[in-house]
Design an enzyme around this catalytic site. Sequence first.
Site, PDB file in Angstrom:
ATOM      1  CE1 TYR A 231       0.456   1.615   4.292  1.00 63.36           C
ATOM      2  CE2 TYR A 231       0.650  -0.761   4.322  1.00 63.36           C
ATOM      3  CZ  TYR A 231       0.952   0.548   5.062  1.00 63.36           C
ATOM      4  OH  TYR A 231       1.463   0.585   6.201  1.00 63.36           O
ATOM      5  CB  CYS A 232       1.904   3.870  -1.577  1.00 61.42           C
ATOM      6  SG  CYS A 232       1.010   3.822  -3.306  1.00 61.42           S
ATOM      7  CB  THR A 233      -0.197   8.605  -0.648  1.00 64.11           C
ATOM      8  OG1 THR A 233       1.082   8.389   0.291  1.00 64.11           O
ATOM      9  CG2 THR A 233      -0.941   9.530  -0.414  1.00 64.11           C
TER      10      THR A 233
ATOM     11  N   GLY B 112      -1.418   5.061  -4.891  1.00 61.74           N
ATOM     12  CA  GLY B 112      -1.552   3.653  -5.451  1.00 61.74           C
ATOM     13  C   GLY B 112      -0.569   3.932  -6.678  1.00 61.74           C
TER      14      GLY B 112
ATOM     15  CB  ILE C 116      -3.452   5.347   2.815  1.00 62.62           C
ATOM     16  CG1 ILE C 116      -2.624   4.485   2.808  1.00 62.62           C
ATOM     17  CG2 ILE C 116      -4.230   5.750   3.952  1.00 62.62           C
ATOM     18  CD1 ILE C 116      -1.249   5.052   3.324  1.00 62.62           C
TER      19      ILE C 116
END
Length: 607
Positions: free
Chosen positions: A207-209, A211, A238
């Site tokens: 996961y990241c901010t 995508g 997220i």
Amino acid sequence: MSRDEYGVLLYYKFASIPDLNSLFSFYHSNCNSLGLLGRVRLSPNGVNVTVGGLLSALEKHIEAVKSNSLFQGTDFKLASSHHPLNDKVAAECGFTSLSIRVVKELVTFSSHPLLKPPEVSNAGRHLSASEFHSVLQSAGQLMTNGSPTDDKQLVLLDARNLYETRIGKFHAPSVETIDPSIRQYSDLPSWIDDNSEQLRGKHVLMYCTGGIRCEMASAYIRSKGAGFENVFQLYGGIQRYLEQFPDGGFFRGKNFVFDHRISVGSSDTSIMGACLICGSSYDNYSSRRRCTHCRMLVLICDSCQIKSDAYVCELCQKHRMDIGSIPSVEDSELSSVLDKNDLKTDCSDSIISSQPPSRNANAPVRKLRILCLHGFRQNASSFKGRSASLAKKIKSIAELVFIDAPHELPFIYQSCMEATDSCASSSGQHAPPPENCKRKYAWLVAPDFGGKVEGDWKIANQPFDPLQYQGQTDGFDVSLAYLKKVFSEQGPFDGILGFSQGAAMTALLGAQRDKLKGEIDFRFVILCSGFALPFADFGQTPINCPSLHIFGSDPGKDRQITSHTSRYLASRFEDGCSVIIEHEFGHIIPTRSPYIGNIKDFLRRFL
């Protein structure tokens, strides 16, 4: 949401762009007419956009973008927001103007700028926010369609930077969570290389901010082949997860964002971050305090900000750095090393200060350390002397470290019957006493080299052969073991510079770079008057290592190593992985303009 409210829009799309100029014109016209501010990054492979404005204007922009078939299936993440209140934060995040730029990569994935990025088409499977939540909630239950099946095989990987994970991250009690604690996104590939065994054979949830970073990183993990097939990523990042689970779900703390909002939280107001100095709970980056050395954002509470304006982040502390421990870059080099255009963020998933650091706090640019391997029948002292001009001209950005090779060579000279006026005993005199001569060494030797060196001079058993280097193919294992010890005792080194036979040895190290990780780690090689040896490592597979090749241009200029020999060595490196400097001199490293400028340009890519 009122359409007169202010808002922020984020989206990206990987697609082949047939006409960049036309797309540039569209964004320039559309964003200016709607009064949108922020960042638009265009590349031949897609777009990455973070813009702000009235919600009504952002909605019109979305409709205009959707009319282009290239953007079919794009996830437009639109959120209401306050107007930018802090001019410093807004300016640093690019929200005081509209910046539209064409870039090579939407996300700068690697700190090795000459390496090819992974194919996004090989990215991990997308999981919606609800699917992602369900996997974490029932980590031990079977799921269909290739989803994670065993909590012992499940690992949660955060693809963000340390300053982001400080204030918020996912936490699921039954799932192993890995935070790489990287300074910037381009450090992630190296972390993956060094920690691949933690991921092999497991189901990896990333996961990241928003995508985009997971698209690249998941493709990179999957490119490693067998054992790395099961990679999944949170679609929409997220941001989409918190929209779906406003109470935070499995996410704790705040989501760091790359716009004037700084961070976005859930209804759970718990604070995960802590002040770097006193350790009190704190997660507010609005003061934009940064590490004195590396310029990474740090959390400093209001009380501690009053006491000091110089800080050392966790990563620099780990490397035993302290305030004032790094020498400043010379004024003449500062602007070129920290060029503002280079340091401005190229995407919404990376952030680097666009301002040079304060000189009062010492410039944070760490010099590159380069290990230098001399040529055949040379030594560290002689090579250092021959490279003095180069060392002087790059001293503000690089430190050269010289060592002797492990194979000591005998003192030899040509007999007067076979030699020219350069003969050691041309006047009937004997060769000089060996105690008055410095020892000579080699990285590779001929198969008939006995290894035993006698103390006195001896006559060469044959005339000088300019092609003798082609037969010096033994001794690599001894030299490799020796270099492992050098890296262990004198490292780390950012790169390796080799001259002539030293370049041949360096090229062999470049060919084995992946195998040598953990023992001999380096980021680039510089090969001067280099040549390839008939080893298996120079077979059909191109060498994937950033490289600079320096050699004489015309046949005959370098009487020891011909230009076509060095050019062939350069061809053994992967396309886009090598830079070539051809000069009009001989068997030397040129330091005149424009060559020294080209050398500096190559080195600055790794600062």
